[in-house]
Write a protein that holds these residues in place. Structure first.
Motif, PDB file in Angstrom:
ATOM      1  N   ASN A 109       8.595  -2.246  -2.526  1.00  0.00           N
ATOM      2  CA  ASN A 109       7.297  -2.738  -2.986  1.00  0.00           C
ATOM      3  C   ASN A 109       6.626  -1.698  -3.884  1.00  0.00           C
ATOM      4  OD1 ASN A 109       7.200  -5.270  -1.680  1.00  0.00           O
ATOM      5  ND2 ASN A 109       6.801  -4.226   0.260  1.00  0.00           N
ATOM      6  N   ALA A 110       6.170  -2.146  -5.049  1.00  0.00           N
ATOM      7  CA  ALA A 110       5.489  -1.234  -5.971  1.00  0.00           C
ATOM      8  C   ALA A 110       3.985  -1.223  -5.703  1.00  0.00           C
ATOM      9  CB  ALA A 110       5.764  -1.644  -7.403  1.00  0.00           C
ATOM     10  N   ILE A 111       3.477  -2.349  -5.196  1.00  0.00           N
ATOM     11  CA  ILE A 111       2.044  -2.420  -4.880  1.00  0.00           C
ATOM     12  C   ILE A 111       1.903  -3.006  -3.476  1.00  0.00           C
ATOM     13  CG2 ILE A 111      -0.199  -3.424  -5.529  1.00  0.00           C
ATOM     14  CD1 ILE A 111       1.020  -3.844  -8.376  1.00  0.00           C
ATOM     15  N   ILE A 112       1.076  -2.370  -2.657  1.00  0.00           N
ATOM     16  CA  ILE A 112       0.765  -2.932  -1.336  1.00  0.00           C
ATOM     17  C   ILE A 112      -0.746  -2.919  -1.163  1.00  0.00           C
ATOM     18  CG2 ILE A 112       1.024  -2.710   1.174  1.00  0.00           C
ATOM     19  CD1 ILE A 112       3.654  -1.224   0.679  1.00  0.00           C
ATOM     20  N   ALA A 113      -1.297  -4.073  -0.830  1.00  0.00           N
ATOM     21  CA  ALA A 113      -2.716  -4.152  -0.461  1.00  0.00           C
ATOM     22  C   ALA A 113      -2.746  -4.655   0.972  1.00  0.00           C
ATOM     23  CB  ALA A 113      -3.458  -5.107  -1.383  1.00  0.00           C
ATOM     24  N   ASN A 114      -3.466  -3.934   1.832  1.00  0.00           N
ATOM     25  CA  ASN A 114      -3.476  -4.295   3.244  1.00  0.00           C
ATOM     26  C   ASN A 114      -4.916  -4.406   3.753  1.00  0.00           C
ATOM     27  OD1 ASN A 114      -2.673  -4.745   5.862  1.00  0.00           O
ATOM     28  ND2 ASN A 114      -2.410  -2.565   6.311  1.00  0.00           N
ATOM     29  N   ARG A 115      -5.343  -5.635   3.941  1.00  0.00           N
ATOM     30  CA  ARG A 115      -6.662  -5.950   4.516  1.00  0.00           C
ATOM     31  C   ARG A 115      -7.818  -5.263   3.773  1.00  0.00           C
ATOM     32  NH1 ARG A 115      -7.205  -7.384  10.474  1.00  0.00           N
ATOM     33  NH2 ARG A 115      -8.513  -8.789   9.285  1.00  0.00           N
ATOM     34  N   LEU A 116      -7.858  -5.478   2.458  1.00  0.00           N
ATOM     35  CA  LEU A 116      -8.920  -4.874   1.644  1.00  0.00           C
ATOM     36  C   LEU A 116     -10.207  -5.696   1.723  1.00  0.00           C
ATOM     37  CD1 LEU A 116      -6.993  -3.964  -1.656  1.00  0.00           C
ATOM     38  CD2 LEU A 116      -7.797  -2.374   0.120  1.00  0.00           C
ATOM     39  N   PHE A 117     -11.294  -4.979   1.931  1.00  0.00           N
ATOM     40  CA  PHE A 117     -12.624  -5.595   1.914  1.00  0.00           C
ATOM     41  C   PHE A 117     -13.484  -4.823   0.921  1.00  0.00           C
ATOM     42  CE2 PHE A 117     -11.071  -7.060   5.939  1.00  0.00           C
ATOM     43  CZ  PHE A 117     -11.762  -8.231   6.243  1.00  0.00           C
ATOM     44  N   LYS A 118     -14.300  -5.543   0.159  1.00  0.00           N
ATOM     45  CA  LYS A 118     -15.258  -4.872  -0.725  1.00  0.00           C
ATOM     46  C   LYS A 118     -16.462  -5.795  -0.937  1.00  0.00           C
ATOM     47  CE  LYS A 118     -16.964  -1.882  -3.505  1.00  0.00           C
ATOM     48  NZ  LYS A 118     -17.277  -0.507  -3.080  1.00  0.00           N
ATOM     49  N   SER A 119     -17.647  -5.256  -0.727  1.00  0.00           N
ATOM     50  CA  SER A 119     -18.835  -6.069  -1.013  1.00  0.00           C
ATOM     51  C   SER A 119     -19.785  -5.266  -1.900  1.00  0.00           C
ATOM     52  CB  SER A 119     -19.521  -6.492   0.286  1.00  0.00           C
ATOM     53  OG  SER A 119     -19.929  -5.346   0.995  1.00  0.00           O
ATOM     54  N   PHE A 120     -20.709  -5.978  -2.532  1.00  0.00           N
ATOM     55  CA  PHE A 120     -21.713  -5.347  -3.375  1.00  0.00           C
ATOM     56  C   PHE A 120     -23.097  -5.745  -2.866  1.00  0.00           C
ATOM     57  CE2 PHE A 120     -18.002  -5.848  -6.182  1.00  0.00           C
ATOM     58  CZ  PHE A 120     -17.828  -4.530  -6.585  1.00  0.00           C
ATOM     59  N   GLU A 121     -24.083  -5.034  -3.371  1.00  0.00           N
ATOM     60  CA  GLU A 121     -25.487  -5.320  -3.037  1.00  0.00           C
ATOM     61  C   GLU A 121     -25.697  -5.410  -1.524  1.00  0.00           C
ATOM     62  OE1 GLU A 121     -27.032  -8.409  -5.564  1.00  0.00           O
ATOM     63  OE2 GLU A 121     -26.361  -7.329  -7.328  1.00  0.00           O
ATOM     64  N   LYS A 122     -25.354  -4.313  -0.869  1.00  0.00           N
ATOM     65  CA  LYS A 122     -25.538  -4.149   0.587  1.00  0.00           C
ATOM     66  C   LYS A 122     -24.933  -5.295   1.380  1.00  0.00           C
ATOM     67  CE  LYS A 122     -29.545  -1.204   0.069  1.00  0.00           C
ATOM     68  NZ  LYS A 122     -30.943  -1.240  -0.257  1.00  0.00           N
TER      69      LYS A 122
ATOM     70  N   ILE B 156      -8.019  -8.964   1.813  1.00  0.00           N
ATOM     71  CA  ILE B 156      -6.967  -9.204   0.812  1.00  0.00           C
ATOM     72  C   ILE B 156      -5.719  -8.394   1.160  1.00  0.00           C
ATOM     73  CG2 ILE B 156      -6.327  -8.828  -1.616  1.00  0.00           C
ATOM     74  CD1 ILE B 156      -8.273 -11.147  -1.279  1.00  0.00           C
ATOM     75  N   SER B 157      -4.627  -9.105   1.387  1.00  0.00           N
ATOM     76  CA  SER B 157      -3.339  -8.451   1.650  1.00  0.00           C
ATOM     77  C   SER B 157      -2.254  -9.116   0.811  1.00  0.00           C
ATOM     78  CB  SER B 157      -2.931  -8.611   3.126  1.00  0.00           C
ATOM     79  OG  SER B 157      -3.874  -8.016   3.964  1.00  0.00           O
ATOM     80  N   PHE B 158      -1.473  -8.328   0.149  1.00  0.00           N
ATOM     81  CA  PHE B 158      -0.296  -8.841  -0.558  1.00  0.00           C
ATOM     82  C   PHE B 158       0.585  -7.671  -0.973  1.00  0.00           C
ATOM     83  CE2 PHE B 158      -1.218  -7.806  -5.041  1.00  0.00           C
ATOM     84  CZ  PHE B 158      -2.558  -7.457  -4.932  1.00  0.00           C
ATOM     85  N   GLU B 159       1.811  -8.016  -1.347  1.00  0.00           N
ATOM     86  CA  GLU B 159       2.747  -6.984  -1.800  1.00  0.00           C
ATOM     87  C   GLU B 159       3.405  -7.439  -3.102  1.00  0.00           C
ATOM     88  OE1 GLU B 159       5.169  -6.990   1.630  1.00  0.00           O
ATOM     89  OE2 GLU B 159       3.652  -5.931   2.799  1.00  0.00           O
ATOM     90  N   VAL B 160       3.629  -6.502  -3.974  1.00  0.00           N
ATOM     91  CA  VAL B 160       4.321  -6.818  -5.228  1.00  0.00           C
ATOM     92  C   VAL B 160       5.571  -5.959  -5.300  1.00  0.00           C
ATOM     93  CG1 VAL B 160       4.141  -6.883  -7.747  1.00  0.00           C
ATOM     94  CG2 VAL B 160       2.096  -7.292  -6.350  1.00  0.00           C
TER      95      VAL B 160
ATOM     96  N   ASP C 243       6.616 -14.569 -11.547  1.00  0.00           N
ATOM     97  CA  ASP C 243       7.611 -14.683 -10.474  1.00  0.00           C
ATOM     98  C   ASP C 243       6.948 -15.232  -9.219  1.00  0.00           C
ATOM     99  OD1 ASP C 243       9.577 -13.542 -12.066  1.00  0.00           O
ATOM    100  OD2 ASP C 243       8.954 -11.514 -11.518  1.00  0.00           O
ATOM    101  N   ARG C 244       5.819 -14.642  -8.876  1.00  0.00           N
ATOM    102  CA  ARG C 244       5.024 -15.128  -7.742  1.00  0.00           C
ATOM    103  C   ARG C 244       3.552 -15.023  -8.109  1.00  0.00           C
ATOM    104  NH1 ARG C 244       5.299 -12.426  -2.527  1.00  0.00           N
ATOM    105  NH2 ARG C 244       5.480 -10.523  -3.742  1.00  0.00           N
ATOM    106  N   VAL C 245       2.742 -15.817  -7.427  1.00  0.00           N
ATOM    107  CA  VAL C 245       1.307 -15.775  -7.699  1.00  0.00           C
ATOM    108  C   VAL C 245       0.522 -15.740  -6.398  1.00  0.00           C
ATOM    109  CG1 VAL C 245       1.411 -17.007  -9.914  1.00  0.00           C
ATOM    110  CG2 VAL C 245       1.126 -18.311  -7.807  1.00  0.00           C
ATOM    111  N   ALA C 246      -0.695 -15.195  -6.490  1.00  0.00           N
ATOM    112  CA  ALA C 246      -1.676 -15.329  -5.414  1.00  0.00           C
ATOM    113  C   ALA C 246      -2.802 -16.175  -5.988  1.00  0.00           C
ATOM    114  CB  ALA C 246      -2.204 -13.958  -5.001  1.00  0.00           C
ATOM    115  N   LEU C 247      -3.100 -17.279  -5.314  1.00  0.00           N
ATOM    116  CA  LEU C 247      -4.236 -18.094  -5.747  1.00  0.00           C
ATOM    117  C   LEU C 247      -5.481 -17.526  -5.076  1.00  0.00           C
ATOM    118  CD1 LEU C 247      -2.800 -21.733  -5.460  1.00  0.00           C
ATOM    119  CD2 LEU C 247      -2.698 -20.153  -7.386  1.00  0.00           C
ATOM    120  N   MET C 248      -6.468 -17.140  -5.889  1.00  0.00           N
ATOM    121  CA  MET C 248      -7.669 -16.466  -5.349  1.00  0.00           C
ATOM    122  C   MET C 248      -8.922 -17.263  -5.630  1.00  0.00           C
ATOM    123  SD  MET C 248      -7.452 -12.418  -6.186  1.00  0.00           S
ATOM    124  CE  MET C 248      -8.877 -11.932  -5.228  1.00  0.00           C
ATOM    125  N   GLN C 249      -9.809 -17.254  -4.647  1.00  0.00           N
ATOM    126  CA  GLN C 249     -11.115 -17.864  -4.845  1.00  0.00           C
ATOM    127  C   GLN C 249     -12.139 -17.187  -3.941  1.00  0.00           C
ATOM    128  OE1 GLN C 249     -11.834 -21.937  -3.608  1.00  0.00           O
ATOM    129  NE2 GLN C 249     -12.699 -22.379  -5.598  1.00  0.00           N
TER     130      GLN C 249
END
Ligand SMILES: Nc1ncnc2c1ncn2[C@@H]1O[C@H](COP(=O)(O)OP(=O)(O)OP(=O)(O)O)[C@@H](O)[C@H]1O
Length: 302
Positions: free
Chosen positions: A2-15, A24-28, A201-207
């Motif tokens: 895997n060249a990219i690994i994201a494991n349970r990422l959370f990010k919020s703005f404005e407190k 967000i979790s996925f592997e590339v 090759d593969r996609v992540a559908l995000m919303q």
């Protein structure tokens, strides 16, 4: 690997009021062409910024080429080519000056990595003294891609590279990505254009900060849960009203030159639907079963 690994990422703005990324979790895989497909506000740019080490996630881990985005950010920056959605070029510098600038920042030269950018650069060469700000949208994107490639990165992050670009340049751009993939480069690319999903090759559908599904484009389409029909008539607006008024219509959306229709009980409702439309629309109409598109799948998941 895997060249990219994201494991349970959370990010919020404005407190915490704006939840840009939620779990967000996925592997590339290495040399994979992986697409992040989603509308404005899905969280694509935030995700790129975290992976490119320009923004810290609130929680979760991520790595690029087995390097941690927090601890190893300096090493990651040397290996990654990042083409941000908002324009990355110096508008008042010429094509050649922009390229030389990026090469210089990374301690390299245009000549050193010419093999990677040759195909695109040859298209830009006739305009090499033109200021970047005076290039067409397609040419700007090509130059931005050259600049992102100049230090021979192993991973490319491309944030909406084809937004606002004409269809011919879009096609050329995707051909270029295929070539770069064949050279062993891992590519994470985002796009709001659902039709571009089939080129990955593969996609992540995000919303709204969430991943709805991850699969190959074919895999996503195969999972589509319902029968789907395309309907068409001379008065498309009236047809839409009638189709939506049918009690067993599940969904009916305008889709290019036709409407896409799903029925609550699939083919069991088909005859009743046709009779209903004949009775209420009164004029001839066409109906045809079709294979779902990625956009249909997106709508069904969201
Ligand atoms: N610095 C910031 N401050 C406040 N809100 C932000 C910030 N950056 C992003 N957001 C919000 O986070 C959400 C996700 O934005 P993001 O830019 O990541 O989405 P996107 O999928 O890239 O869409 P776009 O194409 O519109 O940039 C949006 O609601 C956006 O308004």
């Amino acid at each position: 690997m895997n060249a990219i690994i994201a494991n349970r990422l959370f990010k919020s703005f404005e407190k915490g009021k704006i939840k840009a990324l939620e779990d967000i979790s996925f592997e590339v895989k290495q040399s994979e062409l992986f697409g992040l497909i989603g509308p404005d506000g899905a969280g694509k740019t935030t995700l790129f910024r975290i992976l490119a080490t320009l923004l810290l996630a609130e929680s979760g881990e991520a790595s690029v080429d087995s390097l941690d985005v927090k601890k190893d950010y300096k090493a990651i920056r040397k290996r990654v080519g990042y083409m941000p959605g908002k324009f990355s070029l110096y508008q008042d510098l010429s094509v050649e000056e922009n390229l030389n600038f990026f090469a210089h920042v990374f301690g390299t030269t245009i000549e050193q990595n010419y093999h990677l950018i040759k195909d695109i650069y040859q298209q830009l060469e006739p305009f090499k003294t033109r200021k970047a700000g005076k290039l067409s949208g397609g040419m700007k994107q090509k130059l931005a891609l050259c600049c992102a490639l100049i230090h021979e990165p192993s991973v490319l992050f491309l944030d909406e590279p084809t937004t606002g670009v004409d269809p011919v340049s879009r096609k050329e751009f995707w051909e270029m990505l295929k070539y770069l993939k064949s050279e062993g480069i891992t590519i994470l690319v985002s796009t709001p254009y659902m039709d571009e999903a089939s080129l990955c090759d593969r996609v992540a559908l995000m919303q709204k900060g969430k991943i709805l599904d991850i699969d190959t484009p074919e895999g996503i389409i195969e999972k589509y849960p319902k029968k789907i029909w395309s309907i068409h008539a001379s008065n498309m607006y009236a047809l839409l009203q009638v189709a939506r008024a049918f009690p067993n219509t599940h969904t009916c959306f305008g889709f290019g030159e036709s409407h896409h229709l799903t029925l609550k009980n699939d083919e069991k409702d088909y005859e009743d639907f046709c009779n209903y439309v004949q009775k209420h629309y009164k004029e001839p109409f066409q109906i045809q079963e079709i294979t779902a598109t990625i956009e249909d799948c997106f709508m069904a998941l969201s």
